[in-house]
Write a protein that holds these residues in place. Structure first.
Motif, mmCIF file in Angstrom:
data_model
loop_
_atom_site.group_PDB
_atom_site.id
_atom_site.type_symbol
_atom_site.label_atom_id
_atom_site.label_comp_id
_atom_site.label_asym_id
_atom_site.label_seq_id
_atom_site.Cartn_x
_atom_site.Cartn_y
_atom_site.Cartn_z
ATOM 1 N N LYS A 175 0.827 -1.207 0.000
ATOM 2 C CA LYS A 175 0.000 0.000 0.000
ATOM 3 C C LYS A 175 0.862 1.258 0.000
ATOM 4 O O LYS A 175 0.532 2.250 -0.653
ATOM 5 C CB LYS A 175 -0.939 -0.002 1.204
ATOM 6 C CG LYS A 175 -2.070 -0.991 1.073
ATOM 7 C CD LYS A 175 -2.967 -0.975 2.292
ATOM 8 C CE LYS A 175 -4.047 -2.026 2.163
ATOM 9 N NZ LYS A 175 -4.913 -2.069 3.334
ATOM 10 N N GLN A 229 2.039 1.721 -3.500
ATOM 11 C CA GLN A 229 0.950 2.155 -4.376
ATOM 12 C C GLN A 229 0.683 3.655 -4.254
ATOM 13 O O GLN A 229 0.258 4.291 -5.206
ATOM 14 C CB GLN A 229 -0.328 1.376 -4.073
ATOM 15 C CG GLN A 229 -0.256 -0.063 -4.518
ATOM 16 C CD GLN A 229 -1.443 -0.884 -4.038
ATOM 17 O OE1 GLN A 229 -2.261 -0.442 -3.250
ATOM 18 N NE2 GLN A 229 -1.508 -2.118 -4.512
ATOM 19 N N GLY A 230 0.939 4.231 -3.096
ATOM 20 C CA GLY A 230 0.732 5.658 -2.889
ATOM 21 C C GLY A 230 1.854 6.525 -3.429
ATOM 22 O O GLY A 230 1.797 7.749 -3.372
ATOM 23 N N TYR A 231 2.860 5.888 -3.988
ATOM 24 C CA TYR A 231 4.058 6.585 -4.449
ATOM 25 C C TYR A 231 3.770 7.604 -5.540
ATOM 26 O O TYR A 231 4.305 8.711 -5.527
ATOM 27 C CB TYR A 231 5.071 5.544 -4.935
ATOM 28 C CG TYR A 231 6.480 6.021 -5.001
ATOM 29 C CD1 TYR A 231 7.197 6.290 -3.846
ATOM 30 C CD2 TYR A 231 7.116 6.191 -6.221
ATOM 31 C CE1 TYR A 231 8.493 6.724 -3.906
ATOM 32 C CE2 TYR A 231 8.424 6.619 -6.290
ATOM 33 C CZ TYR A 231 9.110 6.886 -5.127
ATOM 34 O OH TYR A 231 10.398 7.320 -5.181
ATOM 35 N N LYS A 246 1.188 9.425 -6.059
ATOM 36 C CA LYS A 246 0.617 10.630 -5.451
ATOM 37 C C LYS A 246 1.730 11.519 -4.878
ATOM 38 O O LYS A 246 1.715 12.734 -5.060
ATOM 39 C CB LYS A 246 -0.373 10.222 -4.359
ATOM 40 C CG LYS A 246 -1.081 11.361 -3.687
ATOM 41 C CD LYS A 246 -2.065 10.816 -2.662
ATOM 42 C CE LYS A 246 -2.748 11.927 -1.894
ATOM 43 N NZ LYS A 246 -3.655 11.397 -0.876
ATOM 44 N N HIS A 247 2.676 10.899 -4.219
ATOM 45 C CA HIS A 247 3.790 11.651 -3.640
ATOM 46 C C HIS A 247 4.655 12.286 -4.729
ATOM 47 O O HIS A 247 5.035 13.448 -4.630
ATOM 48 C CB HIS A 247 4.656 10.749 -2.756
ATOM 49 C CG HIS A 247 3.901 10.168 -1.608
ATOM 50 N ND1 HIS A 247 3.510 10.905 -0.520
ATOM 51 C CD2 HIS A 247 3.455 8.914 -1.379
ATOM 52 C CE1 HIS A 247 2.861 10.138 0.333
ATOM 53 N NE2 HIS A 247 2.812 8.910 -0.174
ATOM 54 N N TYR A 290 4.014 15.882 2.451
ATOM 55 C CA TYR A 290 4.437 14.521 2.754
ATOM 56 C C TYR A 290 5.756 14.570 3.449
ATOM 57 O O TYR A 290 6.530 13.812 3.566
ATOM 58 C CB TYR A 290 4.504 13.673 1.472
ATOM 59 C CG TYR A 290 3.160 13.618 0.770
ATOM 60 C CD1 TYR A 290 2.107 12.936 1.338
ATOM 61 C CD2 TYR A 290 2.961 14.291 -0.425
ATOM 62 C CE1 TYR A 290 0.880 12.901 0.709
ATOM 63 C CE2 TYR A 290 1.734 14.256 -1.050
ATOM 64 C CZ TYR A 290 0.707 13.564 -0.480
ATOM 65 O OH TYR A 290 -0.507 13.521 -1.090
#
Length: 118
Positions: A96, A99-101, A103-104, A118
């Protein structure tokens, strides 16, 4: 951390972790340019083991997904964590984070490399 310690960590955990979180064959290893990551012996081990490493500028915003794990309720400091403590972090949770990478990365690009939320 001594260079030998970091290479030992890579030997014992890198490919096992890739299999556990099911990254397949086309993965790229990401690390910052901290001193322990830039030792010649580390670069040699990565090259000898055909590990593709993401180019990462020094002093860049920290986009390492594992940093979020260290900020969680299970707050660990990456440099002081034993393999037993890392083993307690579930592979699904790590997936997870990865997977959020995107967005960052998008946020960092929008801020032109400056500080983000972040």
């Amino acid at each position: 951390m001594r260079e030998e310690n970091y290479v030992d960590i890579l030997k014992q955990n890198l490919k096992t972790s890739v299999r556990k979180i099911k990254l397949g064959r086309k993965w790229v290893f990401q690390m910052d340019n901290g001193p322990k990551h830039t030792f010649k012996v580390v670069a040699k081990w990565l090259k000898d083991n055909k590990v593709k490493v993401l180019e990462w500028p020094s002093q860049s915003p920290d986009l390492n997904p594992i940093e979020k794990a260290c900020e969680s309720k299970e707050a660990y400091k990456p440099d002081s964590v034993t393999p037993a403590l890392w083993a307690k972090i579930h592979p699904t949770y790590c997936g997870k984070l990865v997977q959020g990478y995107l967005k960052h990365l998008t946020q960092v690009k929008k801020c032109k490399g400056n500080a983000t939320k972040y």
